[in-house]
Scaffold this motif. Structure first.
Motif, PDB file in Angstrom:
ATOM      1  N   UNK A 196       0.836  -1.200   0.000  1.00 48.29           N
ATOM      2  CA  UNK A 196       0.000   0.000   0.000  1.00 48.29           C
ATOM      3  C   UNK A 196       0.873   1.252   0.000  1.00 48.29           C
ATOM      4  N   UNK A 197       0.379   2.296  -0.672  1.00 53.19           N
ATOM      5  CA  UNK A 197       0.951   3.640  -0.551  1.00 53.19           C
ATOM      6  C   UNK A 197       0.040   4.428   0.372  1.00 53.19           C
ATOM      7  N   UNK A 198       0.567   4.870   1.498  1.00 53.09           N
ATOM      8  CA  UNK A 198      -0.253   5.519   2.519  1.00 53.09           C
ATOM      9  C   UNK A 198       0.153   6.986   2.676  1.00 53.09           C
ATOM     10  N   UNK A 199      -0.849   7.862   2.604  1.00 54.13           N
ATOM     11  CA  UNK A 199      -0.641   9.295   2.810  1.00 54.13           C
ATOM     12  C   UNK A 199      -1.373   9.708   4.086  1.00 54.13           C
ATOM     13  N   UNK A 200      -0.784  10.605   4.850  1.00 55.49           N
ATOM     14  CA  UNK A 200      -1.419  11.149   6.039  1.00 55.49           C
ATOM     15  C   UNK A 200      -1.618  12.650   5.854  1.00 55.49           C
ATOM     16  N   UNK A 201      -2.859  13.104   6.060  1.00 58.31           N
ATOM     17  CA  UNK A 201      -3.169  14.529   5.936  1.00 58.31           C
ATOM     18  C   UNK A 201      -3.608  15.070   7.296  1.00 58.31           C
ATOM     19  N   UNK A 202      -3.173  16.300   7.654  1.00 59.73           N
ATOM     20  CA  UNK A 202      -3.508  16.873   8.957  1.00 59.73           C
ATOM     21  C   UNK A 202      -4.898  17.511   8.963  1.00 59.73           C
ATOM     22  N   UNK A 203      -5.905  16.699   8.652  1.00 62.25           N
ATOM     23  CA  UNK A 203      -7.278  17.195   8.530  1.00 62.25           C
ATOM     24  C   UNK A 203      -8.240  16.191   9.147  1.00 62.25           C
ATOM     25  N   UNK A 204      -9.524  16.576   9.191  1.00 62.74           N
ATOM     26  CA  UNK A 204     -10.565  15.679   9.648  1.00 62.74           C
ATOM     27  C   UNK A 204     -11.090  14.810   8.521  1.00 62.74           C
ATOM     28  N   UNK A 205     -12.212  14.162   8.776  1.00 62.21           N
ATOM     29  CA  UNK A 205     -12.733  13.145   7.871  1.00 62.21           C
ATOM     30  C   UNK A 205     -13.293  13.708   6.558  1.00 62.21           C
ATOM     31  N   UNK A 206     -13.748  14.948   6.583  1.00 65.32           N
ATOM     32  CA  UNK A 206     -14.355  15.538   5.380  1.00 65.32           C
ATOM     33  C   UNK A 206     -13.255  16.057   4.457  1.00 65.32           C
ATOM     34  N   UNK A 207     -12.609  15.145   3.758  1.00 65.44           N
ATOM     35  CA  UNK A 207     -11.413  15.471   2.972  1.00 65.44           C
ATOM     36  C   UNK A 207     -11.690  16.496   1.872  1.00 65.44           C
ATOM     37  N   UNK A 208     -12.841  16.424   1.249  1.00 68.40           N
ATOM     38  CA  UNK A 208     -13.139  17.350   0.155  1.00 68.40           C
ATOM     39  C   UNK A 208     -13.250  18.775   0.665  1.00 68.40           C
ATOM     40  N   UNK A 209     -13.845  18.948   1.821  1.00 62.45           N
ATOM     41  CA  UNK A 209     -14.000  20.294   2.368  1.00 62.45           C
ATOM     42  C   UNK A 209     -12.699  20.805   2.980  1.00 62.45           C
ATOM     43  N   UNK A 210     -11.927  19.914   3.606  1.00 62.82           N
ATOM     44  CA  UNK A 210     -10.760  20.348   4.365  1.00 62.82           C
ATOM     45  C   UNK A 210      -9.444  20.276   3.595  1.00 62.82           C
ATOM     46  N   UNK A 211      -9.365  19.417   2.593  1.00 60.90           N
ATOM     47  CA  UNK A 211      -8.102  19.276   1.853  1.00 60.90           C
ATOM     48  C   UNK A 211      -8.355  18.905   0.398  1.00 60.90           C
ATOM     49  N   UNK A 212      -9.150  19.698  -0.327  1.00 65.22           N
ATOM     50  CA  UNK A 212      -9.481  19.328  -1.706  1.00 65.22           C
ATOM     51  C   UNK A 212      -8.271  19.269  -2.625  1.00 65.22           C
ATOM     52  N   UNK A 213      -7.331  20.187  -2.478  1.00 67.96           N
ATOM     53  CA  UNK A 213      -6.164  20.195  -3.368  1.00 67.96           C
ATOM     54  C   UNK A 213      -5.269  18.990  -3.132  1.00 67.96           C
ATOM     55  N   UNK A 214      -5.075  18.642  -1.870  1.00 67.69           N
ATOM     56  CA  UNK A 214      -4.245  17.481  -1.545  1.00 67.69           C
ATOM     57  C   UNK A 214      -4.915  16.191  -2.003  1.00 67.69           C
ATOM     58  N   UNK A 215      -6.222  16.106  -1.784  1.00 65.74           N
ATOM     59  CA  UNK A 215      -6.986  14.937  -2.213  1.00 65.74           C
ATOM     60  C   UNK A 215      -6.887  14.780  -3.729  1.00 65.74           C
TER      61      UNK A 215
END
Length: 224
Positions: A196-215
């Protein structure tokens, strides 16, 4: 050009992916954001018979009807249960899998069986205030477009033959600020797995709202 099929989590429809859908299309890719049976604009189809198998069939039917191959299949939260079922049934159609802070079940597991005790109680509480066939979202922070969700989807165990493992490009996105995350054990298991390739983002569960560019960046990289 790649082909993306986007599967939302519980309570949400294809609308949740709009920033990702727009970004992928702007980059020249073909995108199919889906709404599963019994949820959102397909809520009128909700009944006690809608389960995980129904949702797996929703996606498989799209792959077949649209003649999709070489697909990057993306799933958020509960959508990971669906992803695994689909990839196990039709691995020859899948280029890559992206689990966006999602369940990544093993054979015989259900969403209810995977989550921690806090989330077991939340699922049961959500079902208790509904009609017994649906789960209600209890969080006041949910998007107003969120709807009820068919409860049987959370309790049905997924059946996996091992064919899923032939899809070797598997990406996981972990939201490290998801409080009381029901996916913590999933993340701990996968981050030690070299397949697996695993990424960790410093955000909550709502990835689209909190980290759309990273997603979006991670989804695009999965297609390369």
């Amino acid at each position: 050009m790649a082909t993306f099929v986007l599967v939302p989590g519980m309570l949400h429809g294809a609308w949740w992916y709009r920033p990702i859908t727009d970004g992928l299309r702007a980059a020249g890719h073909e995108v199919y954001p889906l709404t599963l049976t019994g949820v959102s604009e397909r809520g009128h189809l909700n009944n006690g018979a809608v389960n995980l198998e129904t949702h797996i069939q929703d996606v498989l039917a799209t792959l077949e009807a649209e003649r999709l191959t070489d697909v990057v299949l993306v799933g958020h939260s509960y959508g990971g249960m669906v992803l695994s079922g689909v990839a196990d049934r039709a691995p020859e159609r899948i280029r890559a899998l992206v689990y966006a802070d999602a369940f990544a079940p093993r054979d015989g597991e259900s969403a209810y069986g995977i989550v921690n005790e806090i989330w077991k109680q939340r699922y049961l509480a959500g079902a208790a205030v509904g009609d017994g066939t649906t789960v209600l979202g209890l969080s006041p922070f949910l998007d107003p477009r969120a709807t009820v969700h068919p409860v049987a989807t959370l309790f049905q165990r997924v059946s996996l033959t091992g064919a899923l493992d032939t899809v070797t490009r598997r990406t996981y996105i972990h939201a490290e600020r998801f409080e009381d995350s029901p996916l913590a054990e999933t993340y701990e298991r996968l981050r030690e797995d070299p397949s697996w390739t695993v990424h960790t983002l410093p955000v909550g569960h709502d990835l689209v709202r909190e980290a759309p560019e990273e997603f979006l960046k991670i989804a695009l990289s999965a297609a390369e």
